[in-house]
Motif scaffolding. Structure first.
Motif, short mmCIF file in Angstrom:
data_model
loop_
_atom_site.label_atom_id
_atom_site.label_comp_id
_atom_site.label_asym_id
_atom_site.label_seq_id
_atom_site.Cartn_x
_atom_site.Cartn_y
_atom_site.Cartn_z
N UNK A 26 21.83 28.04 8.88
CA UNK A 26 21.80 27.01 9.92
C UNK A 26 21.25 25.72 9.33
N UNK A 27 21.60 24.62 9.97
CA UNK A 27 21.20 23.31 9.45
C UNK A 27 19.68 23.13 9.49
N UNK A 28 18.99 23.78 10.39
CA UNK A 28 17.53 23.62 10.45
C UNK A 28 16.87 24.13 9.18
N UNK A 29 17.42 25.18 8.57
CA UNK A 29 16.87 25.66 7.29
C UNK A 29 17.15 24.65 6.17
N UNK A 30 18.29 24.01 6.24
CA UNK A 30 18.60 22.98 5.25
C UNK A 30 17.62 21.83 5.35
N UNK A 31 17.36 21.36 6.55
CA UNK A 31 16.43 20.24 6.75
C UNK A 31 15.02 20.64 6.35
N UNK A 32 14.58 21.83 6.72
CA UNK A 32 13.25 22.31 6.33
C UNK A 32 13.13 22.39 4.82
N UNK A 33 14.14 22.93 4.19
CA UNK A 33 14.15 23.04 2.73
C UNK A 33 14.11 21.67 2.09
N UNK A 34 14.87 20.74 2.63
CA UNK A 34 14.89 19.38 2.11
C UNK A 34 13.53 18.70 2.25
N UNK A 35 12.87 18.91 3.39
CA UNK A 35 11.54 18.34 3.58
C UNK A 35 10.55 18.89 2.56
N UNK A 37 11.32 20.01 -0.46
CA UNK A 37 11.67 19.41 -1.75
C UNK A 37 11.15 17.99 -1.87
N UNK A 38 11.32 17.21 -0.82
CA UNK A 38 10.83 15.83 -0.85
C UNK A 38 9.31 15.78 -0.93
N UNK A 39 8.65 16.75 -0.32
CA UNK A 39 7.19 16.84 -0.42
C UNK A 39 6.77 17.12 -1.86
N UNK A 40 7.53 17.96 -2.56
CA UNK A 40 7.23 18.27 -3.96
C UNK A 40 7.33 17.00 -4.81
N UNK A 41 8.29 16.16 -4.51
CA UNK A 41 8.44 14.92 -5.28
C UNK A 41 7.38 13.90 -4.87
N UNK A 81 15.79 10.03 0.63
CA UNK A 81 16.36 11.34 0.34
C UNK A 81 17.61 11.60 1.15
N UNK A 82 17.55 11.34 2.46
CA UNK A 82 18.72 11.55 3.31
C UNK A 82 19.87 10.62 2.94
N UNK A 83 19.53 9.38 2.61
CA UNK A 83 20.55 8.42 2.19
C UNK A 83 21.18 8.85 0.87
N UNK A 84 20.36 9.29 -0.07
CA UNK A 84 20.87 9.74 -1.36
C UNK A 84 21.78 10.94 -1.23
N UNK A 85 21.41 11.90 -0.39
CA UNK A 85 22.25 13.08 -0.18
C UNK A 85 23.56 12.68 0.48
N UNK A 112 24.88 19.50 -1.44
CA UNK A 112 24.17 18.47 -2.22
C UNK A 112 22.67 18.58 -1.98
N UNK A 113 22.27 18.87 -0.76
CA UNK A 113 20.85 19.02 -0.46
C UNK A 113 20.26 20.18 -1.24
#
Length: 163
Positions: A26-35, A37-41, A81-85, A112-113
């Motif tokens: 589901x997309x919510x897992x994608x968004x959570x995962x992306x958040x 990843x961005x936190x790691x950076x 991050x969202x713009x880059x993806x 891509x995410x």
């Protein structure tokens, strides 16, 4: 537990089986995962910004600077991050059209995410060890493009092109 398996699948990309499992998420897992990843950076960069005293040379008060770093910087990272993806997915649609694959923008956005996992981890480790440099950033970007390109190649050509 699901987040761990998603992480492992994202490290396996461009493996076709991993792509299929990730695509079913589901997309919510994608968004959570992306958040995450961005936190790691963002975390190492935010720590270095908070420890840096160069803001004292400007007229910005310390409390305003801390608020900017802790509040506005993460939102800027999320936006970038969202713009880059989105740009990566758009380029992926263009590449898939050029090589006659039929892939939708939504699929390429999600892939891509998840394809960012290895490049972001490599970037974070290199940034901690030796710092940033434009050549390193370029190499990581080329690595990311190669992952996305290989994912696109896993899909068959359009039916009318096969005949």
């Amino acid at each position: 537990m699901k987040l761990l398996s998603v992480f492992l699948d994202s490290l396996r990309l461009p493996n076709k089986a991993a792509m299929k499992r990730i695509n079913r998420l589901e997309m919510r897992y994608t968004i959570l995962f992306l958040l995450i990843l961005l936190f790691v950076v963002a975390l190492p960069i935010e720590i270095s910004l908070l420890l840096d005293d160069s803001y004292k040379e400007s007229d910005i008060p310390q409390n305003i600077y801390i608020i900017q770093v802790l509040l506005f910087y993460p939102f800027l990272m999320l936006f970038l991050g969202l713009t880059g993806i989105t740009v990566l997915a758009g380029l992926g649609v263009g590449v898939s059209t050029l090589i006659h694959r039929h892939l939708k923008f939504q699929f390429l956005w999600k892939m891509s995410a998840f394809a960012l996992t290895k490049p972001i981890l490599i970037f974070a480790v290199i940034d901690l060890l030796i710092g940033g440099h434009w050549i390193i950033n370029l190499l990581i970007l080329i690595f990311l493009f190669s992952i996305i390109y290989r994912m696109i190649l896993h899909y068959p050509k359009k039916m009318k092109d096969v005949e």
